[in-house]
Design a protein around this motif. Structure first.
Motif, PDB file in Angstrom:
ATOM      1  N   SER A 140       0.840  -1.198   0.000  1.00  0.00           N
ATOM      2  CA  SER A 140       0.000   0.000   0.000  1.00  0.00           C
ATOM      3  C   SER A 140       0.880   1.254   0.000  1.00  0.00           C
ATOM      4  CB  SER A 140      -0.910  -0.009   1.231  1.00  0.00           C
ATOM      5  OG  SER A 140      -1.718   1.154   1.276  1.00  0.00           O
ATOM      6  N   TYR A 141       1.889   1.260   0.838  1.00  0.00           N
ATOM      7  CA  TYR A 141       2.849   2.366   0.909  1.00  0.00           C
ATOM      8  C   TYR A 141       3.528   2.571  -0.451  1.00  0.00           C
ATOM      9  CZ  TYR A 141       7.279   4.630   2.270  1.00  0.00           C
ATOM     10  OH  TYR A 141       8.384   5.454   2.357  1.00  0.00           O
ATOM     11  N   ARG A 142       4.008   1.489  -1.060  1.00  0.00           N
ATOM     12  CA  ARG A 142       4.691   1.587  -2.358  1.00  0.00           C
ATOM     13  C   ARG A 142       3.772   2.167  -3.427  1.00  0.00           C
ATOM     14  NH1 ARG A 142       5.782  -3.260  -4.468  1.00  0.00           N
ATOM     15  NH2 ARG A 142       7.218  -2.360  -5.948  1.00  0.00           N
ATOM     16  N   LEU A 143       2.509   1.742  -3.445  1.00  0.00           N
ATOM     17  CA  LEU A 143       1.558   2.256  -4.435  1.00  0.00           C
ATOM     18  C   LEU A 143       1.338   3.758  -4.265  1.00  0.00           C
ATOM     19  CD1 LEU A 143      -1.063  -0.619  -4.405  1.00  0.00           C
ATOM     20  CD2 LEU A 143       0.359   0.064  -6.357  1.00  0.00           C
ATOM     21  N   VAL A 144       1.217   4.201  -3.027  1.00  0.00           N
ATOM     22  CA  VAL A 144       1.008   5.634  -2.774  1.00  0.00           C
ATOM     23  C   VAL A 144       2.263   6.421  -3.124  1.00  0.00           C
ATOM     24  CG1 VAL A 144       0.546   7.351  -0.981  1.00  0.00           C
ATOM     25  CG2 VAL A 144      -0.827   5.259  -1.094  1.00  0.00           C
ATOM     26  N   VAL A 145       3.430   5.922  -2.738  1.00  0.00           N
ATOM     27  CA  VAL A 145       4.685   6.603  -3.065  1.00  0.00           C
ATOM     28  C   VAL A 145       4.851   6.703  -4.580  1.00  0.00           C
ATOM     29  CG1 VAL A 145       7.218   6.400  -2.989  1.00  0.00           C
ATOM     30  CG2 VAL A 145       5.867   6.095  -0.900  1.00  0.00           C
ATOM     31  N   ALA A 146       4.469   5.668  -5.321  1.00  0.00           N
ATOM     32  CA  ALA A 146       4.596   5.687  -6.780  1.00  0.00           C
ATOM     33  C   ALA A 146       3.766   6.798  -7.410  1.00  0.00           C
ATOM     34  CB  ALA A 146       4.190   4.333  -7.363  1.00  0.00           C
TER      35      ALA A 146
END
Length: 131
Positions: A103-109
């Motif tokens: 979830s964090y990676r998707l938002v950071v992307a």
């Protein structure tokens, strides 16, 4: 995993993520983790039991919901892009950490490159922390 362990595990993982901050924008019944002002994790007991709400790739979210009875569409969120995780049999710390990190990676992307605290395409992949 019971609900309180679910919340503790999700919190511990979120607190380790670069740039993550805990906020309470919706009142004391909601814990919201953000990165650069964007939500990637919500925790509450509002639906009657402890839940963790996370961003997910739409295809992955669909597969997760089909495979796991404890994963449902995002509570009060876009049902295509968010999932709700409840505690229960089959929910372990590895799964919680994978889902929080993803979830964090998707938002950071989705952040402008200059605001990304990590490279979302490689962060967590070498550690087994994300899929």
């Amino acid at each position: 995993m019971n609900g309180s362990t679910l919340h503790r595990t999700a919190t511990a993982c979120a607190e380790e993520l670069p740039g993550a901050r805990l906020e309470h924008p919706f009142g004391p019944g909601w814990e919201v983790f953000k990165v650069r002002g964007k939500v990637f994790l919500l925790m509450t007991e509002v639906p009657g039991q402890p839940v963790v709400i996370l961003k997910a790739d739409p295809g992955e979210a669909r597969a997760l919901r089909q495979e796991n009875s404890y994963i449902t569409p995002g509570y009060h969120m876009n049902k295509k892009h968010w999932i709700t995780l409840e505690g229960g049999e089959g929910v372990d710390s590895r799964l919680v950490r994978e889902l929080v990190t993803e979830s964090y990676r998707l938002v950071v992307a989705g952040l402008p490159r200059a605001e990304q605290p990590v490279d979302p395409h490689t962060f967590g992949l070498g550690t087994g922390a994300a899929r």
